[in-house]
Design a protein around this motif. Sequence first.
Motif, PDB file in Angstrom:
ATOM      1  N   HIS A   1       0.879  -1.194   0.000  1.00 30.65           N
ATOM      2  CA  HIS A   1       0.000   0.000   0.000  1.00 30.65           C
ATOM      3  C   HIS A   1       0.908   1.233   0.000  1.00 30.65           C
ATOM      4  O   HIS A   1       0.738   2.149  -0.801  1.00 30.65           O
TER       5      HIS A   1
ATOM      6  N   THR B   1      -2.977   0.513  -4.205  1.00 29.41           N
ATOM      7  CA  THR B   1      -1.529   0.426  -4.447  1.00 29.41           C
ATOM      8  C   THR B   1      -1.093   1.398  -5.545  1.00 29.41           C
ATOM      9  O   THR B   1      -0.030   1.247  -6.138  1.00 29.41           O
TER      10      THR B   1
ATOM     11  N   GLY C   1       3.335   2.558  -3.932  1.00 23.46           N
ATOM     12  CA  GLY C   1       2.570   1.316  -3.797  1.00 23.46           C
ATOM     13  C   GLY C   1       2.988   0.292  -4.839  1.00 23.46           C
ATOM     14  O   GLY C   1       3.525   0.640  -5.893  1.00 23.46           O
TER      15      GLY C   1
ATOM     16  N   LEU D   1       2.426  -6.107  -2.252  1.00 23.47           N
ATOM     17  CA  LEU D   1       1.342  -6.261  -1.270  1.00 23.47           C
ATOM     18  C   LEU D   1       0.869  -7.717  -1.219  1.00 23.47           C
ATOM     19  O   LEU D   1       0.658  -8.274  -0.139  1.00 23.47           O
TER      20      LEU D   1
END
Length: 358
Positions: A114, A143, A148, A153
């Motif tokens: 993120h 993201t 991001g 993630l």
Amino acid sequence: MLLFRQLVDLESSTYTYLLADRQTGDAVLIDPVFEQARRDAALIHELGLTLRWTLETHVHADHVTAAWLLRERLGSRIALGTRSGARGADLYLNQDDRLGFGAHGLSVRETPGHTAGCLTYVLDDRGRAFTGDALLVRGCGRTDFQSGSASALYRAVHRQILTLPDDCLLYPAHDYRGITVTSVAEEKALNPRLGGNLSEQDFVGYMQNLGLPHPKKIDVAVPANLACGRPSSGLAPQADPDWAPLSFSFAGFWEIDGRWVEEHLSDIQVVDVRECEEFDGPLGHIRGALLVPLAQLGERATGLAADRPIVTVCRAGGRSAQATVILQRSGFGRVANLAGGMLRWRAQGFPVEGGASE
Ligand SMILES: N[C@@H](CCC(=O)N[C@@H](CS)C(=O)NCC(=O)O)C(=O)O
Ligand SMILES: [Fe+2]
């Protein structure tokens, strides 16, 4: 024994978590919100806790942290991820660091994606984890900004969060529907982006097509959070009333103690909102107090002087707290409730007119 509270900021749908050791009173606050600093400080004070740390799960894009304000107010220290890029913290955290409070502690797992500096905090017993925006209830943080990365993630969530025990409860930094908590087992099975059989490629495809508008406050929030929430141009904390040393209660009222009232009787208006027979009853009343029973306060408020602050009083401080609300609604800015009412006033030995002697 652990004390645990989940607090919400309705404006940004942010959750703030208070954790404390009930024996020692040592407390930490995860992701406090700038506009809620007064509320959070009141709760910490009322519960008799000492705030040791504020922890950030990440540099937020949608609201400003209260970390700096709480450090000023309560002497807490600020911790967040080394990779957050923020300056002015007291401690920078990395994978597997542990931050203790009393007999409890939170360990750090790096969960980038993120943002690059996102952390998840896991309680020692692995019964609860605070996932920030890495994993939300049936969702996850976007993201598409702040370095991001959907691939990062996916891997972080699978390696660092979904490997926790199935019954570990997961507490997110946000939920836009008001849902408060989930568990590892639930998200592993049911998260529509990251659970079940969804692959990294499926996830990346999903995240590239969220089509979300940027958070409304991003231009203020990110620079402020990179300075741990230090006020700057365009960002000022709510001013506290300065006409007396008031304290704000978690219930939402401004309160004043008897000593100050006693010493400043000639500068204020004391409005006693009890019934007539109580005013003239055994507890007596404060010298110069004006009797306006609570039920009449709304219509009689216009008759009160606007040039002097008002202190409201009743038997135990309950009705007079509501009186402050009524007076504020009627346009009075400088209003406070006498904490503990006549009962405490008398217990503290302050003088009364009328009333029975002890
Ligand atoms: N409408 C919100 C949007 C907030 C937002 O974008 N939140 C981020 C977390 S900082 C997110 O990842 N949201 C995921 C989602 O909305 O699905 C605002 O303006 O603040
Ligand atoms: Fe976020």
